[in-house]
Design an enzyme around this catalytic site. Structure first.
Site, PDB file in Angstrom:
ATOM      1  N   THR A  72     -57.350  41.230   0.380  1.00 46.88           N
ATOM      2  CA  THR A  72     -58.479  41.516  -0.638  1.00 46.88           C
ATOM      3  C   THR A  72     -58.454  42.894  -0.498  1.00 46.88           C
ATOM      4  O   THR A  72     -57.805  43.855  -1.027  1.00 46.88           O
ATOM      5  CB  THR A  72     -59.117  40.976  -1.599  1.00 46.88           C
ATOM      6  OG1 THR A  72     -58.996  39.068  -1.925  1.00 46.88           O
ATOM      7  CG2 THR A  72     -58.989  42.047  -2.635  1.00 46.88           C
ATOM      8  N   ASN A 151     -47.592  32.454  -2.117  1.00 45.81           N
ATOM      9  CA  ASN A 151     -48.417  31.497  -2.057  1.00 45.81           C
ATOM     10  C   ASN A 151     -48.474  30.682  -3.288  1.00 45.81           C
ATOM     11  O   ASN A 151     -49.094  29.671  -2.837  1.00 45.81           O
ATOM     12  CB  ASN A 151     -49.705  32.392  -2.439  1.00 45.81           C
ATOM     13  CG  ASN A 151     -50.238  33.419  -3.263  1.00 45.81           C
ATOM     14  OD1 ASN A 151     -49.322  34.045  -3.754  1.00 45.81           O
ATOM     15  ND2 ASN A 151     -51.131  32.783  -4.481  1.00 45.81           N
ATOM     16  N   GLN A 179     -49.757  34.613   3.675  1.00 44.08           N
ATOM     17  CA  GLN A 179     -49.196  33.420   3.804  1.00 44.08           C
ATOM     18  C   GLN A 179     -48.326  32.812   5.051  1.00 44.08           C
ATOM     19  O   GLN A 179     -47.739  32.049   5.005  1.00 44.08           O
ATOM     20  CB  GLN A 179     -48.763  32.819   2.847  1.00 44.08           C
ATOM     21  CG  GLN A 179     -49.784  32.987   1.407  1.00 44.08           C
ATOM     22  CD  GLN A 179     -50.551  31.367   0.920  1.00 44.08           C
ATOM     23  OE1 GLN A 179     -50.550  30.581   2.581  1.00 44.08           O
ATOM     24  NE2 GLN A 179     -51.735  32.033   0.214  1.00 44.08           N
ATOM     25  N   SER A 199     -55.419  37.338   6.285  1.00 45.17           N
ATOM     26  CA  SER A 199     -57.085  36.554   6.246  1.00 45.17           C
ATOM     27  C   SER A 199     -56.886  35.188   7.397  1.00 45.17           C
ATOM     28  O   SER A 199     -56.763  34.413   7.362  1.00 45.17           O
ATOM     29  CB  SER A 199     -56.763  36.163   4.551  1.00 45.17           C
ATOM     30  OG  SER A 199     -58.103  36.521   3.889  1.00 45.17           O
ATOM     31  N   HIS A 201     -59.449  32.640   6.465  1.00 42.03           N
ATOM     32  CA  HIS A 201     -59.283  31.554   6.365  1.00 42.03           C
ATOM     33  C   HIS A 201     -58.093  31.072   5.927  1.00 42.03           C
ATOM     34  O   HIS A 201     -58.346  29.413   5.204  1.00 42.03           O
ATOM     35  CB  HIS A 201     -60.317  31.586   4.944  1.00 42.03           C
ATOM     36  CG  HIS A 201     -59.898  32.225   3.897  1.00 42.03           C
ATOM     37  ND1 HIS A 201     -59.837  31.426   3.192  1.00 42.03           N
ATOM     38  CD2 HIS A 201     -59.553  33.295   3.593  1.00 42.03           C
ATOM     39  CE1 HIS A 201     -59.289  32.341   1.170  1.00 42.03           C
ATOM     40  NE2 HIS A 201     -59.718  33.496   2.105  1.00 42.03           N
ATOM     41  N   CYS A 322     -57.591  30.021 -14.635  1.00 41.21           N
ATOM     42  CA  CYS A 322     -58.235  29.788 -15.569  1.00 41.21           C
ATOM     43  C   CYS A 322     -59.270  30.544 -16.385  1.00 41.21           C
ATOM     44  O   CYS A 322     -60.479  30.620 -15.694  1.00 41.21           O
ATOM     45  CB  CYS A 322     -58.843  28.329 -15.927  1.00 41.21           C
ATOM     46  SG  CYS A 322     -58.129  26.780 -16.403  1.00 41.21           S
TER      47      CYS A 322
HETATM   48  C1  LIG Z   1     -54.938  34.062  -0.432  1.00 38.67           C
HETATM   49  C2  LIG Z   1     -54.758  35.755  -0.542  1.00 38.67           C
HETATM   50  C3  LIG Z   1     -55.022  36.271  -1.074  1.00 38.67           C
HETATM   51  C4  LIG Z   1     -56.085  37.355  -0.418  1.00 38.67           C
HETATM   52  O1  LIG Z   1     -57.255  36.372   0.395  1.00 38.67           O
HETATM   53  P1  LIG Z   1     -58.630  36.939   0.477  1.00 38.67           P
HETATM   54  O2  LIG Z   1     -59.032  36.426   1.472  1.00 38.67           O
HETATM   55  O3  LIG Z   1     -58.854  35.803  -0.787  1.00 38.67           O
HETATM   56  O4  LIG Z   1     -58.879  38.324   0.212  1.00 38.67           O
HETATM   57  C5  LIG Z   1     -54.375  38.412  -0.544  1.00 38.67           C
HETATM   58  N1  LIG Z   1     -52.086  37.465  -0.679  1.00 38.67           N
HETATM   59  C6  LIG Z   1     -52.353  36.335  -0.366  1.00 38.67           C
HETATM   60  C7  LIG Z   1     -50.306  35.957  -0.388  1.00 38.67           C
HETATM   61  C8  LIG Z   1     -52.809  34.980   0.001  1.00 38.67           C
HETATM   62  O5  LIG Z   1     -52.197  33.894  -0.327  1.00 38.67           O
END
Ligand SMILES: *Cc1c(COP(=O)(O)O)cnc(C)c1O
Length: 372
Positions: A72, A151, A179, A199, A201, A322
Site C-alpha cells: 500500500t 488478487n 501476488q 509485500s 506477508h 463489507c
Molecule cells: C495485499 C495486496 C496489496 C496491499 O498490500 P499491503 O501489504 O496490505 O499493503 C496490494 N496489492 C495486491 C495485489 C495485494 O494482494
C-alpha cells in the site's frame, strides 16, 4: 487451533526460516542501522544483504530497492511520488478497473488533484485488451499502472507486452507485483517494468514491510520527510528485523520457486477437479494464464457472505468488502461482467504448498452442505 486455511491471498504464514533469520534482530542486534558504531554497522549490513536478496529475486540492482511498510505504501509512493516529480511530462494515467483498491483509491485521489485517469476494461476472463491500451495512450500519458496477478482471480495480465508498449511510447510502467512475487518469475528487465511493489506477508514473510523497486533515473517525491533514509525516499528508522525477514523470504522464494510451482500446480489441479464436480460451478477467469494458488469459483446456490462468516473450520474469503453493513460486490468480478447475485455466490480459495487433499475434501464437503 485446527483450521483449514484457504486464505493465502489475504496473508500467509511466516516461514520458520524467516522467523529464525529475524530473531537476532529483535534481540541482541537492536542497533539503529543509521548509527556509525559497530551496533549500527551490524544492522546496516543485514539491511544491505536483504536488499541484495530482493534485487536478485526480481533481477534489479540493489540501489533500485526502497524498503517501505508494504505494498500500500509502495503504491502511494510510486504514484503520488511520480506525478509530483514529473508533472511537466504529462497529466494522464492509464490503469485497469480490476486493480487492487490501493491503486484505484490512489488514482481517484490523483483525479481530485487534476490528473486524468483512464480505467481500462477487462474481458470475461479478466484480461485487458492490448488494443484498448494502445488506443488509450495519448499526448500527456506519462504513467501506466497495471498489476501482474489479480488478487481475487489469480489471472495474469500480459505484462511483457504492456512493458514493451510503455517503453516504445516513452511512458513509465508501474506494476503491482504483490501476488506474483514468489509464484511466477518476475524479471523487471525482461518485462520493462519501471516500478514494482511487493509485500512481505504475501510471500511467507512478516506483515508491515514491503518494497518499491524503482528503475534508476526515475525521479520521485517522497511521502515522508525526515532523516533521509533510502536516498531520501523513505525517511524513518529502519525496521531491521522485518527487512531481514523480507530479504530471507525473497531468498527462499528465489530458490524454491520452481519446486513450489510444481507442487501448487498439482494441488490446484486436484482442487479444480473436485470443484468442477459441484453442479453448475464455474472457475472464474482465464484458465491458462493464471497462478495456481488462487482459484475463484462461482457456486450456484451458495451464499458466500454467510459461508465465509460462519464458524466452521474453514478460513476463506471472497472479493466483497463489507462497509458499515452494506455488502459491496467485488469490483473485480463486476468488471468481468458478473452480476451482484453471481458475485455473492463466489468464493476465493487460495492455497499454499502445505494444503492437503484431505483439507480440500473437507472444504468441498462443507461447500456442498451449504448449497441451498
Ligand atoms: C495485499 C495486496 C496489496 C496491499 O498490500 P499491503 O501489504 O496490505 O499493503 C496490494 N496489492 C495486491 C495485489 C495485494 O494482494
Amino acid at each position: 487451533m485446527l483450521i483449514n486455511y484457504f486464505d493465502n491471498a489475504s496473508t500467509t504464514k511466516i516461514d520458520s526460516r524467516v522467523l529464525e533469520a529475524m530473531s537476532p534482530y529483535l534481540n541482541d542486534f537492536f542497533g539503529n542501522a543509521s548509527s556509525n558504531h559497530e551496533f549500527g554497522k551490524k544492522t546496516k549490513n543485514s539491511i544491505e544483504k536483504a536488499r541484495t536478496q530482493v534485487a536478485e529475486l526480481i533481477n534489479s540492482h540493489d540501489d533500485e530497492i526502497i524498503f517501505t511498510s508494504g505494498s500500500t505504501e509502495s503504491i502511494n509512493l510510486a504514484l503520488k511520488g511520480y506525478v509530483e516529480s514529473n508533472f511537466d511530462k504529462g497529466n494522464h494515467i492509464i490503469t485497469v478497473k480490476t486493480e487492487h483498491k490501493a491503486v484505484l483509491a490512489t488514482c481517484e485521489y490523483l483525479e481530485t488533484k487534476g490528473f486524468e485517469v483512464t480505467y481500462l476494461n477487462v474481458d470475461q476472463r479478466g484480461v485487458i485488451s492490448i488494443d484498448d491500451l494502445n488506443k488509450a495512450i495519448r499526448t500527456g500519458t506519462f504513467l501506466v499502472c497495471i498489476m501482474y496477478v489479480n488478487n481475487e482471480t489469480g489471472v495474469i495480465q500480459p505484462i511483457s507486452e504492456i512493458g514493451s508498449i510503455a517503453k516504445e511510447n516513452n511512458i513509465r510502467f508501474f506494476c503491482d507485483g504483490t501476488q506474483a512475487i514468489g509464484k511466477i518469475v518476475v524479471d523487471v528487465e525482461k518485462d520493462n517494468i519501471d516500478m514494482l511493489c511487493l509485500s512481505g506477508h504475501k510471500l511467507n514473510g512478516p506483515k508491515g514491510v514491503g518494497v518499491l523497486y524503482k528503475r534508476r533515473g526515475i525521479e520521485l517525491t517522497p511521502l515522508l520527510h525526515g532523516g533521509g533514509q533510502e536516498n531520501g525516499l523513505r525517511s524513518g528508522t529502519y525496521n531491521t528485523p522485518f527487512i531481514v525477514g523480507l530479504g530471507k523470504a525473497c531468498e527462499i522464494a528465489h530458490n524454491e520457486l520452481k519446486a513450489n510451482a510444481l507442487i501448487l500446480e498439482l494441488i490446484s489441479k486436484y482442487l479444480i477437479q473436485e470443484l468442477e464436480k459441484i453442479t453448475g460451478s464455474i472457475i472464474i477467469g482465464e484458465t491458462k494464464s493464471r497462478v495456481p494458488n488462487i482459484i475463484d469459483v462461482l457456486i450456484p446456490g451458495l451464499n458466500s457472505e454467510i459461508f465465509i462468516s460462519k464458524s466452521h473450520d474453514i478460513a476463506i474469503s471472497n472479493g466483497s468488502a463489507c462497509t458499515s453493513q452494506i455488502i459491496e460486490s467485488s469490483h473485480v468480478l463486476k468488471a468481468m461482467g458478473f452480476s451482484d447475485q453471481e458475485c455473492n455466490q463466489s468464493i476465493r480459495i487460495s492455497i499454499d504448498k502445505s494444503t492437503t487433499e484431505n483439507q480440500i475434501n473437507e472444504l468441498v464437503k462443507i461447500i456442498k452442505a451449504e448449497i441451498i
